[in-house]
Design a protein around this motif. Structure first.
Motif, PDB file in Angstrom:
ATOM      1  N   GLN A  17      28.892  43.778  26.152  1.00 45.72           N
ATOM      2  CA  GLN A  17      28.559  42.827  27.218  1.00 45.72           C
ATOM      3  C   GLN A  17      29.772  41.966  27.577  1.00 45.72           C
ATOM      4  O   GLN A  17      30.023  41.697  28.757  1.00 45.72           O
ATOM      5  CB  GLN A  17      27.397  41.925  26.804  1.00 45.72           C
ATOM      6  N   ALA A  18      30.535  41.538  26.585  1.00 40.83           N
ATOM      7  CA  ALA A  18      31.730  40.720  26.839  1.00 40.83           C
ATOM      8  C   ALA A  18      32.732  41.500  27.671  1.00 40.83           C
ATOM      9  O   ALA A  18      33.331  40.959  28.612  1.00 40.83           O
ATOM     10  CB  ALA A  18      32.355  40.274  25.526  1.00 40.83           C
ATOM     11  N   SER A  19      32.917  42.763  27.364  1.00 41.81           N
ATOM     12  CA  SER A  19      33.840  43.605  28.131  1.00 41.81           C
ATOM     13  C   SER A  19      33.376  43.744  29.579  1.00 41.81           C
ATOM     14  O   SER A  19      34.174  43.657  30.514  1.00 41.81           O
ATOM     15  CB  SER A  19      33.943  44.981  27.458  1.00 41.81           C
ATOM     16  N   VAL A  20      32.076  43.927  29.778  1.00 44.87           N
ATOM     17  CA  VAL A  20      31.516  44.059  31.136  1.00 44.87           C
ATOM     18  C   VAL A  20      31.678  42.752  31.905  1.00 44.87           C
ATOM     19  O   VAL A  20      32.057  42.748  33.081  1.00 44.87           O
ATOM     20  CB  VAL A  20      30.031  44.501  31.061  1.00 44.87           C
ATOM     21  N   VAL A  21      31.437  41.619  31.256  1.00 39.90           N
ATOM     22  CA  VAL A  21      31.569  40.311  31.915  1.00 39.90           C
ATOM     23  C   VAL A  21      33.022  40.073  32.329  1.00 39.90           C
ATOM     24  O   VAL A  21      33.302  39.618  33.444  1.00 39.90           O
ATOM     25  CB  VAL A  21      31.049  39.176  30.996  1.00 39.90           C
ATOM     26  N   LEU A  22      33.964  40.381  31.442  1.00 40.80           N
ATOM     27  CA  LEU A  22      35.374  40.190  31.788  1.00 40.80           C
ATOM     28  C   LEU A  22      35.779  41.071  32.963  1.00 40.80           C
ATOM     29  O   LEU A  22      36.512  40.627  33.858  1.00 40.80           O
ATOM     30  CB  LEU A  22      36.263  40.472  30.572  1.00 40.80           C
ATOM     31  N   GLN A  23      35.308  42.310  32.959  1.00 33.32           N
ATOM     32  CA  GLN A  23      35.616  43.199  34.087  1.00 33.32           C
ATOM     33  C   GLN A  23      34.981  42.672  35.371  1.00 33.32           C
ATOM     34  O   GLN A  23      35.610  42.706  36.436  1.00 33.32           O
ATOM     35  CB  GLN A  23      35.122  44.629  33.793  1.00 33.32           C
ATOM     36  N   ALA A  24      33.751  42.150  35.291  1.00 30.78           N
ATOM     37  CA  ALA A  24      33.078  41.590  36.467  1.00 30.78           C
ATOM     38  C   ALA A  24      33.854  40.387  37.001  1.00 30.78           C
ATOM     39  O   ALA A  24      34.024  40.227  38.223  1.00 30.78           O
ATOM     40  CB  ALA A  24      31.646  41.199  36.121  1.00 30.78           C
ATOM     41  N   ALA A  25      34.357  39.530  36.091  1.00 31.69           N
ATOM     42  CA  ALA A  25      35.138  38.365  36.517  1.00 31.69           C
ATOM     43  C   ALA A  25      36.422  38.808  37.205  1.00 31.69           C
ATOM     44  O   ALA A  25      36.805  38.252  38.254  1.00 31.69           O
ATOM     45  CB  ALA A  25      35.445  37.469  35.324  1.00 31.69           C
ATOM     46  N   ALA A  26      37.103  39.824  36.670  1.00 26.69           N
ATOM     47  CA  ALA A  26      38.331  40.327  37.292  1.00 26.69           C
ATOM     48  C   ALA A  26      38.033  40.929  38.660  1.00 26.69           C
ATOM     49  O   ALA A  26      38.783  40.701  39.630  1.00 26.69           O
ATOM     50  CB  ALA A  26      38.986  41.357  36.382  1.00 26.69           C
ATOM     51  N   ASP A  27      36.946  41.699  38.765  1.00 25.41           N
ATOM     52  CA  ASP A  27      36.570  42.296  40.059  1.00 25.41           C
ATOM     53  C   ASP A  27      36.229  41.220  41.080  1.00 25.41           C
ATOM     54  O   ASP A  27      36.614  41.320  42.256  1.00 25.41           O
ATOM     55  CB  ASP A  27      35.374  43.244  39.886  1.00 25.41           C
ATOM     56  N   LEU A  28      35.517  40.177  40.662  1.00 25.17           N
ATOM     57  CA  LEU A  28      35.151  39.083  41.564  1.00 25.17           C
ATOM     58  C   LEU A  28      36.391  38.321  42.032  1.00 25.17           C
ATOM     59  O   LEU A  28      36.517  37.975  43.214  1.00 25.17           O
ATOM     60  CB  LEU A  28      34.182  38.147  40.837  1.00 25.17           C
ATOM     61  N   LEU A  29      37.337  38.103  41.126  1.00 28.76           N
ATOM     62  CA  LEU A  29      38.586  37.436  41.487  1.00 28.76           C
ATOM     63  C   LEU A  29      39.360  38.280  42.497  1.00 28.76           C
ATOM     64  O   LEU A  29      39.868  37.757  43.491  1.00 28.76           O
ATOM     65  CB  LEU A  29      39.421  37.182  40.227  1.00 28.76           C
ATOM     66  N   ASP A  30      39.426  39.602  42.267  1.00 32.31           N
ATOM     67  CA  ASP A  30      40.103  40.494  43.223  1.00 32.31           C
ATOM     68  C   ASP A  30      39.446  40.433  44.591  1.00 32.31           C
ATOM     69  O   ASP A  30      40.137  40.416  45.634  1.00 32.31           O
ATOM     70  CB  ASP A  30      40.083  41.944  42.714  1.00 32.31           C
ATOM     71  N   ALA A  31      38.119  40.379  44.640  1.00 28.98           N
ATOM     72  CA  ALA A  31      37.404  40.324  45.920  1.00 28.98           C
ATOM     73  C   ALA A  31      37.720  39.021  46.656  1.00 28.98           C
ATOM     74  O   ALA A  31      37.960  39.031  47.881  1.00 28.98           O
ATOM     75  CB  ALA A  31      35.907  40.469  45.689  1.00 28.98           C
ATOM     76  N   HIS A  32      37.761  37.911  45.956  1.00 31.75           N
ATOM     77  CA  HIS A  32      38.055  36.622  46.604  1.00 31.75           C
ATOM     78  C   HIS A  32      39.508  36.567  47.085  1.00 31.75           C
ATOM     79  O   HIS A  32      39.802  36.040  48.151  1.00 31.75           O
ATOM     80  CB  HIS A  32      37.730  35.455  45.661  1.00 31.75           C
ATOM     81  N   ILE A  33      40.419  37.122  46.280  1.00 38.27           N
ATOM     82  CA  ILE A  33      41.832  37.164  46.696  1.00 38.27           C
ATOM     83  C   ILE A  33      41.962  38.025  47.948  1.00 38.27           C
ATOM     84  O   ILE A  33      42.692  37.679  48.890  1.00 38.27           O
ATOM     85  CB  ILE A  33      42.738  37.684  45.560  1.00 38.27           C
ATOM     86  N   GLY A  34      41.225  39.138  47.995  1.00 38.02           N
ATOM     87  CA  GLY A  34      41.250  40.003  49.176  1.00 38.02           C
ATOM     88  C   GLY A  34      40.745  39.274  50.409  1.00 38.02           C
ATOM     89  O   GLY A  34      41.311  39.407  51.502  1.00 38.02           O
ATOM     90  N   THR A  35      39.685  38.499  50.263  1.00 34.30           N
ATOM     91  CA  THR A  35      39.140  37.722  51.382  1.00 34.30           C
ATOM     92  C   THR A  35      40.135  36.649  51.814  1.00 34.30           C
ATOM     93  O   THR A  35      40.347  36.420  53.007  1.00 34.30           O
ATOM     94  CB  THR A  35      37.803  37.070  50.972  1.00 34.30           C
ATOM     95  N   LEU A  36      40.755  35.994  50.862  1.00 33.05           N
ATOM     96  CA  LEU A  36      41.742  34.957  51.156  1.00 33.05           C
ATOM     97  C   LEU A  36      42.923  35.536  51.929  1.00 33.05           C
ATOM     98  O   LEU A  36      43.432  34.925  52.850  1.00 33.05           O
ATOM     99  CB  LEU A  36      42.212  34.299  49.852  1.00 33.05           C
TER     100      LEU A  36
END
Length: 174
Positions: A17-36
């Motif tokens: 679960q920790a690995s999945v959460v970290l990957q989700a956080a990285a993916d979410l950060l990438d999505a926000h950077i892309g929008t920015l």
């Protein structure tokens, strides 16, 4: 139009679960950077956008329970199970040569009474502690009984009880 910043909180209770959460956080950060990047002037690289964008990330990682599991597994691998307790037997007092030969003669008589015609050193193995002698001693005694004519040599390692002759004879004293 204003964009309200989202806040995310995840809780993981297993390593997966920790690995999945970290990957989700990285993916979410990438999505926000892309929008920015869609709203920044041309020519700015993605790396430059990532360097200048403030983000607050808090990660609390408690590996104490994982360390307990690791230590328990290592302990289980290195621990040896206790050896079974063997009964402590007092050794038989050493018999004299004549006593040992008499006991062996009694055993041979017992074998004959059981109707056995062939005997060998292996038949005396369980009696070695009572005889207080070794297997080679038993072999030598059986060979001595062959020389005395009490028993006959059979196949390798076996001796034939001489029926009537055996019943009437006692071995010679040394």
């Amino acid at each position: 139009m204003n964009f309200d910043p989202p806040r995310y909180t995840w809780t993981a209770t297993t390593a997966r679960q920790a690995s999945v959460v970290l990957q989700a956080a990285a993916d979410l950060l990438d999505a926000h950077i892309g929008t920015l990047r869609l709203s920044v002037p041309d020519g700015e690289s993605r790396a430059e956008t990532e360097r200048r964008t403030p983000v607050r990330l808090e990660v609390s990682l408690d590996l104490s329970t994982a360390a307990e599991c690791i230590n328990a597994a290592r302990t289980a691998l290195t621990e040896t199970p206790p050896l079974p307790a063997w009964p402590v037997e007092e050794p038989e007092p050493k018999l004299g040569k004549h006593q040992a030969r008499g006991l062996m003669w009694d055993l041979i008589h017992q074998f004959a009474e059981e109707g056995r015609r062939m005997i060998g050193p292996k038949d005396f193995t369980v009696y070695l502690p009572r005889l207080t002698r070794s297997r080679p001693w038993v072999v030598a005694e059986l060979q001595r009984l062959v020389v005395d004519g009490v028993i006959e040599a059979g196949r390798s390692g076996e001796y034939l009880l001489n029926g009537d002759l055996f019943a009437d004879r006692q071995p010679e004293a040394p």
